[in-house]
Scaffold this active site. Sequence first.
Site, mmCIF file in Angstrom:
data_model
loop_
_atom_site.group_PDB
_atom_site.id
_atom_site.type_symbol
_atom_site.label_atom_id
_atom_site.label_comp_id
_atom_site.label_asym_id
_atom_site.label_seq_id
_atom_site.Cartn_x
_atom_site.Cartn_y
_atom_site.Cartn_z
ATOM 1 N N CYS A 183 46.198 68.062 -66.561
ATOM 2 C CA CYS A 183 46.001 69.404 -67.094
ATOM 3 C C CYS A 183 47.098 69.583 -68.141
ATOM 4 O O CYS A 183 48.280 69.570 -67.795
ATOM 5 C CB CYS A 183 46.149 70.421 -65.960
ATOM 6 S SG CYS A 183 46.256 72.129 -66.549
ATOM 7 N N CYS A 209 60.731 80.835 -71.711
ATOM 8 C CA CYS A 209 60.515 80.845 -70.256
ATOM 9 C C CYS A 209 61.437 81.808 -69.511
ATOM 10 O O CYS A 209 62.664 81.791 -69.664
ATOM 11 C CB CYS A 209 60.688 79.439 -69.696
ATOM 12 S SG CYS A 209 60.247 79.344 -67.940
ATOM 13 N N ARG A 245 41.141 76.611 -70.327
ATOM 14 C CA ARG A 245 41.599 77.741 -69.494
ATOM 15 C C ARG A 245 42.296 78.793 -70.350
ATOM 16 O O ARG A 245 43.327 78.503 -70.982
ATOM 17 C CB ARG A 245 42.549 77.207 -68.396
ATOM 18 C CG ARG A 245 42.973 78.249 -67.377
ATOM 19 C CD ARG A 245 43.629 77.599 -66.155
ATOM 20 N NE ARG A 245 42.745 76.617 -65.547
ATOM 21 C CZ ARG A 245 42.989 75.308 -65.484
ATOM 22 N NH1 ARG A 245 44.111 74.827 -65.952
ATOM 23 N NH2 ARG A 245 42.118 74.492 -64.943
ATOM 24 N N CYS A 293 66.118 77.308 -63.584
ATOM 25 C CA CYS A 293 65.784 75.989 -64.138
ATOM 26 C C CYS A 293 66.842 75.556 -65.157
ATOM 27 O O CYS A 293 67.296 76.355 -65.972
ATOM 28 C CB CYS A 293 64.405 76.024 -64.778
ATOM 29 S SG CYS A 293 63.867 74.420 -65.418
ATOM 30 N N CYS A 316 47.024 76.304 -57.857
ATOM 31 C CA CYS A 316 48.009 75.668 -58.730
ATOM 32 C C CYS A 316 49.402 76.131 -58.338
ATOM 33 O O CYS A 316 49.679 77.331 -58.343
ATOM 34 C CB CYS A 316 47.778 76.068 -60.185
ATOM 35 S SG CYS A 316 46.084 75.860 -60.733
ATOM 36 N N CYS A 363 63.747 75.932 -72.350
ATOM 37 C CA CYS A 363 62.473 76.297 -73.006
ATOM 38 C C CYS A 363 62.561 77.775 -73.422
ATOM 39 O O CYS A 363 62.718 78.659 -72.564
ATOM 40 C CB CYS A 363 61.306 76.077 -72.058
ATOM 41 S SG CYS A 363 61.352 74.437 -71.289
ATOM 42 N N CYS A 423 46.470 71.604 -57.800
ATOM 43 C CA CYS A 423 47.200 71.279 -59.019
ATOM 44 C C CYS A 423 48.669 71.628 -58.789
ATOM 45 O O CYS A 423 48.964 72.640 -58.149
ATOM 46 C CB CYS A 423 46.632 72.105 -60.172
ATOM 47 S SG CYS A 423 47.490 71.840 -61.726
HETATM 48 N N1 SAM Z 1 58.725 73.425 -65.113
HETATM 49 C C1 SAM Z 1 57.416 72.943 -65.287
HETATM 50 C C2 SAM Z 1 57.140 72.545 -66.706
HETATM 51 O O1 SAM Z 1 57.885 72.876 -67.594
HETATM 52 O O2 SAM Z 1 56.136 71.872 -66.916
HETATM 53 C C3 SAM Z 1 56.332 73.873 -64.787
HETATM 54 C C4 SAM Z 1 56.357 75.339 -64.996
HETATM 55 S S1 SAM Z 1 56.172 75.944 -66.650
HETATM 56 C C5 SAM Z 1 56.434 77.634 -66.302
HETATM 57 C C6 SAM Z 1 54.444 75.737 -67.037
HETATM 58 C C7 SAM Z 1 53.928 76.241 -68.356
HETATM 59 O O3 SAM Z 1 53.814 77.650 -68.341
HETATM 60 C C8 SAM Z 1 54.732 75.964 -69.601
HETATM 61 O O4 SAM Z 1 54.572 74.660 -70.078
HETATM 62 C C9 SAM Z 1 54.159 76.973 -70.564
HETATM 63 O O5 SAM Z 1 53.023 76.439 -71.235
HETATM 64 C C10 SAM Z 1 53.716 78.121 -69.671
HETATM 65 N N2 SAM Z 1 54.579 79.292 -69.828
HETATM 66 C C11 SAM Z 1 55.817 79.463 -69.328
HETATM 67 N N3 SAM Z 1 56.337 80.646 -69.689
HETATM 68 C C12 SAM Z 1 55.409 81.263 -70.456
HETATM 69 C C13 SAM Z 1 55.368 82.507 -71.148
HETATM 70 N N4 SAM Z 1 56.384 83.349 -71.117
HETATM 71 N N5 SAM Z 1 54.255 82.816 -71.833
HETATM 72 C C14 SAM Z 1 53.216 81.956 -71.865
HETATM 73 N N6 SAM Z 1 53.208 80.755 -71.252
HETATM 74 C C15 SAM Z 1 54.285 80.409 -70.546
HETATM 75 FE FE1 SF4 Z 2 62.035 75.065 -66.642
HETATM 76 FE FE2 SF4 Z 2 60.515 77.028 -67.609
HETATM 77 FE FE3 SF4 Z 2 61.023 74.873 -69.112
HETATM 78 FE FE4 SF4 Z 2 59.394 74.637 -66.961
HETATM 79 S S1 SF4 Z 2 58.996 75.842 -68.804
HETATM 80 S S2 SF4 Z 2 61.081 73.243 -67.577
HETATM 81 S S3 SF4 Z 2 60.374 76.147 -65.587
HETATM 82 S S4 SF4 Z 2 62.549 76.375 -68.375
#
Ligand code: SAM
Ligand code: SF4
Length: 330
Positions: free
Chosen positions: A184, A54, A256, A47, A91, A51, A124
């Site tokens: 959500c 992530c 959730r 990606c 989802c 973030c 979802c």
């Molecule tokens: N890329 C999309 C986005 O950013 O909305 C969808 C996928 S992203 C992985 C969805 C959510 O997963 C994030 O907004 C975050 O709240 C949660 N998430 C991601 N990595 C995580 C982690 N290591 N621990 C807990 N929650 C996580």
């Molecule tokens: Fe990309 Fe992860 Fe951020 Fe979603 S949460 S935009 S998958 S870096």
Amino acid sequence: MQFDELHRLYHLPLFELLKQARAVHEAHWPENEVQLCTLLSIKTGGCSEDCSYCAQSARYDTPVDNERLMACGDVMERARAAKANGSTRFCMGAAWKGVRDGTKKFDEVLDIVRNVSELGMEVCVTLGELGPEEARKLRDAGVTAYNHNIDTSPEHYANIVTTHTFDDRLNTIRHVQGAGMSVCCGGILGLGETVDDRLKMLEVLANLDPQPESVPINNLVPIPGTPMGDNKPVDTFAIVRMIAVTRIAIPGAKVRLSAGRAQLSEEAQTLCFFAGANSIFYGDKLLTTQNPQAQADLALLQKLGMKPQTPFTDVPAPASKEDASELVEA
Ligand code: SAM
Ligand code: SF4
Ligand code: DTB
């Protein structure tokens, strides 16, 4: 509900807070049911966004391998298995900054959604940023809810992500609402934020109009190689308080208990259910990290005398387009 009231509730003696959360919960959710949602990463890793929690950001060297968008047939196999195991919501997540109408990948996702939506589960997706046209097409393809988290307070957001803004997140949420999909939207605990940041996040969630249909409360799963990889776990009582205040502030939402459940004891999870959590991710894997074993979750619910949500004969429809456009214009 505004910050001052959320702050007052959060800092009540724990049993007083739980008493109030129980009363709201029982008035809105008398069935003693827990929604079981299965997650599937349909496109993993690589990606562009940064973030800092992530596993899927291309900026960090994490244990995750990149994978292309899954074929529709493979997704259907997983969706059928989820339904057979008792999930009522499927989802699908993709590690993208967003999607754009007219691209091949978006057409492929629409095709996946059309097929999955025929199985009779809530559908979802979480694909990143959307505009109004993408939102409308996803809704028409059969998406019932779009997941797009605000993750933390507006003030803390820029410390966590620099490649998009908090306002970008809110814009996508508006487009989802405008198309008549359920929203959500929730966040993550454990990103180095203060309790006030968590409550400011909740203030934004509680003041969305309409309020979100579901609110995922994720606990950070620290990923080696990310800037948050060494963060300490959040205190269980802070998680429980946050769930209780969420239940009071957004009474009609599924709350959730999301990522990080594998790191919580059964007793800690039980307190979360008591405080108002009524949905979990079910199945051995989240997107890239471990979740409790499905059998262990079913055994826990049974021990507590709680039931998995009954599968639907008809999938509940989201708000009508007409209702939604009135809300956007208002
Ligand atoms: N890329 C999309 C986005 O950013 O909305 C969808 C996928 S992203 C992985 C969805 C959510 O997963 C994030 O907004 C975050 O709240 C949660 N998430 C991601 N990595 C995580 C982690 N290591 N621990 C807990 N929650 C996580
Ligand atoms: Fe990309 Fe992860 Fe951020 Fe979603 S949460 S935009 S998958 S870096
Ligand atoms: C949400 O709030 N949590 C889910 C879902 N929405 C997409 C994702 C949790 C991801 C946990 C980290 C991982 O498995 O990579």
